[in-house]
Every structure is written in structure tokens, then in C-alpha cells.
Enzyme design. Sequence first.
Site, PDB file in Angstrom:
ATOM      1  CE  LYS A 164      26.729  74.779  25.801  1.00 51.02           C
ATOM      2  NZ  LYS A 164      26.811  74.711  27.248  1.00 51.02           N
TER       3      LYS A 164
HETATM    4  C1  LIG Z   1      26.509  73.534  28.073  1.00 47.73           C
HETATM    5  C2  LIG Z   1      27.174  73.417  29.384  1.00 47.73           C
HETATM    6  C3  LIG Z   1      27.453  72.173  29.962  1.00 47.73           C
HETATM    7  C4  LIG Z   1      27.034  70.876  29.329  1.00 47.73           C
HETATM    8  O1  LIG Z   1      27.681  70.646  28.109  1.00 47.73           O
HETATM    9  P1  LIG Z   1      27.077  69.569  27.095  1.00 47.73           P
HETATM   10  O2  LIG Z   1      27.898  69.698  25.862  1.00 47.73           O
HETATM   11  O3  LIG Z   1      25.653  69.999  26.873  1.00 47.73           O
HETATM   12  O4  LIG Z   1      27.155  68.260  27.736  1.00 47.73           O
HETATM   13  C5  LIG Z   1      28.142  72.139  31.148  1.00 47.73           C
HETATM   14  N1  LIG Z   1      28.507  73.284  31.789  1.00 47.73           N
HETATM   15  C6  LIG Z   1      28.247  74.485  31.263  1.00 47.73           C
HETATM   16  C7  LIG Z   1      28.658  75.698  32.022  1.00 47.73           C
HETATM   17  C8  LIG Z   1      27.576  74.611  30.048  1.00 47.73           C
HETATM   18  O5  LIG Z   1      27.329  75.812  29.527  1.00 47.73           O
END
Ligand SMILES: *Cc1c(COP(=O)(O)O)cnc(C)c1O
Length: 449
Positions: free
Chosen positions: A94
Site C-alpha cells: 500500500k
Molecule cells: C491490501 C492488501 C491486499 C489486497 O489488495 P487489494 O488491492 O485490496 O486487492 C493483499 N495483501 C496485503 C498484504 C494487503 O495489504
Amino acid sequence: MLTGLARDGGLYVPESWPRFSADEIAALAGLDYAEVAYRVTRPFIGAALDAGTYRAMVEQTYRVFTHGAVAPLVELAPNHWLMELFHGPTLAFKDYAMQLLGNLFNHILGARGRRVTIIGATSGDTGSAAIEACRGREAIDIFILFPHGRVSDVQRRQMTTVDDSNVHAIAIDGTFDDCQALLKDMFNDPNFRDEVAMSGVNSINWARILGQIVYYFVAAAALGCWERKIAFAVPTGNFGNIYAGYAAREMGLPISHLVLATNANDILSNLLATGTMTQGPVHASLSPSMDILVASNFERYLFDLLDRDGAAVAQQMTAFQDGELALSQDALGAARDVFAGFRMDDAGTLEEIGRRYEASGQLLDPHSAIGVAAGAAKRFEASVPMVSLATAHPAKFPDAVEQATGIRPPLPAHMADLMERTERFDVLANDLAAVQGFVRDRLAEKEVA
Ligand SMILES: *Cc1c(COP(=O)(O)O)cnc(C)c1O
């Protein structure tokens, strides 16, 4: 970017996708991550920022990452690669888009003399990444809703131990889907929205997707894939990260397919198997950031799948709210041309973490392990590089990693004292009026102070 969700409740998408030629992709090979980010995102910025300002902002953004390559590739098995997207401040992928978004917000709010209240929902990692990107910024107050008791200790502490006065962490008695529904309800309340100058940083915000397109280009350029094919396996919850992969494909990357990897909350992989998407209960898993059933970004993909017919999208989304969304045979066929579904439960996830550690000494967090298993299972041609995205650092989920390998991965030095820091958060009912009241009170308190 400032609006987040459109006022009619829909999501923003670009009118058209810019296309990169094979030569333009080849020219990215060997460039710094920041330079690739600049070139890939620039067509979407248009005249909103001048080139010099934007380039400097992108350079500053990726300087806070703790690996020289920013998003390094590690070979796990012949032509099967792991892209480590956990070298940002909060150890999950993120950060790669959120840090850029924080700088964009800061610059544009400053230039326009405006302030905003950012409200976000998190299944664990978005919240800390957003807080880290917005903490201490004068033009921003940030409120993050997370499901009480359903995030890991590390994830919670990354949100609740930040002491800047513009940061407000709220535990909701409910699931992530409840948090996301509260967020949508707040966006759909025009009076509240205007009163607090509300904005969002969830992946419903287009700028999040923008920042996530970059590393698909970085991987393809590094592996020499501008004419030959490349494939990606993406651990999926809200369909944001994998939608960015789809966008990269529309922009000209020769992506043969995207493996959509889910945990036991398999509504999306199930859609690819059956053509229908059905509401059901959420299961708590070892990969909590993927414990999501209402994948908000799927709506963006559906828009393209239904030939950009907004009315048809609205109809399908309503059908889903009423219980079930069903794709036509044509639409399902088109989706299967791009995506391959994969599902793995907790037992399989622990086995995969153990197996990969034994095979190469690589410690994987539970989300990344599902992506690695998916990449291995859905390699259709050995000559096509498969890149599994590692979405979190193993130290973010130490219990699962220890259970699988006997090794408890330590937190990096800059957060080694996380478990000793003082926590600060409020617990609220899953109730719109209660959350709105809380936001108003906090903003009013700050005005008095
Ligand atoms: C947010 C997240 C996901 C999923 O990503 P999306 O964009 O919501 O599909 C997968 N793994 C981790 C560690 C995350 O923080």
C-alpha cells in the site's frame, strides 16, 4: 483525487488508457524506480502539475523506501519471480501508492489553500499506510475505521501508536465490509461530505490505482518483457492491486494473464469459475487484508467488461447488492482471457510458507504465500516469466510465519519498539450516526484548541 468517490456513488476511471509502445517500455529498463513512476503516471497528470514539480515530487516519494531497487525482484524457482513490495514505511505494498498520494494531496491542498478530512476504511494495511502518508500534515485530518479484533497486533499498533493530533484511529464493532459500507454511506451523505470537506484514500480513489500501475512496468522492464509475454500473480481482496495490473495491460504491457489469488473468501476466484458472484459471510483468515467480499474495484473492471455502459454496470451492482451478480457467457469468456482464479485456505497457506522457506530460505507473509502458490499453480508456459507480488513483509504477520517455519521474523529497526509504544484509539458501534458524530466532535475540538 480530491473527490475520491463520484457524487453519484460511482467510481472514476480514465476516459481512455494511454498506450506505451514496446520501445517506450524497453526504454524503462535500468531506470530508477522514481523515473519509471514519473514516466508511467505522467500521462494521467496532464496539465494539473508542471513537469518539474511533479518529477521532484515523485523523486521525493520513493526516497523514503528502504531498498535501493524500491521493489526488488527475487528468483524463487526457474523463471518464477517474487516482487518485494514491502520496503516502504509500513511494510505493505500500500505504501507504494499511498506515499505518492500523500505528497499529491499535500501539494495540491497547499496550492489551493484548502483542507480536507480524509476518512478511510482498512482491513489492516491501508490504514497504517494512509496514516503514515498523512501524519502531521496541516491541511489534513485523517480518520481510519478498522474492524475491531480482526487486524493483527502489528497492523493495529501501526495505526494506534502514531501520536500526531491529526490522526484518529477508530475500531468498529464489525467486519471490514461493514467499515467500507460506513465509508460509502458517509460519501453518499452530501451534507456531511461538504460539512467536513471529506475525501478518501481507499482504492476507490483513482490516484491509488495510478501509483500501483508503476511496479508492473518496473517488473516487465527488468525482465525484458516489452515484446515477449509476462504474467503476474496477485493476492487479492478489494481488486485494487490486480486492477492496476489490468490497467498496465491496457496501457500496452504484454501481460499474458493475471492470476487472481484469494484466501477462503473466494468470491472473486469463484466468479471466474462459475460466472456468478454471491454475497455470503466473511471468514476470518491468516491473511486478513484479503478478508473482503465486496471488492470495490471490481466495479471499475466491470465497466470495461460491459463495454463502458454505465447503466449496465449500475444494474449489475444492484443485482449484487440484492444477492447475486451473473455475467453473460461473453463477459465471462472475456474475463477468463485476462484472469485466472486461484484459492488457498489457511492450512494451504501455512504449508506454502513452510515449503518456500525450506526450498530457498525465503520467508513469506501469508498474503504473499498465497500469491506465490497461485503463481506456481497457474504457469501456463515455462518460458513466460511469472511474477508473484509479495504484498507484505513477513514481520507484519509473525504468528503465522512462526507457526509455519518456527522462525519469528523481527521488525525492521525503525519500528523495533512498536509493541511497547502507547496505543490511542476509540471503539465505536457499527453505526453511521455514531461515526459521523465522532468525526464532527473531533474536528470541533481541534477548532477550539
Ligand atoms: C491490501 C492488501 C491486499 C489486497 O489488495 P487489494 O488491492 O485490496 O486487492 C493483499 N495483501 C496485503 C498484504 C494487503 O495489504
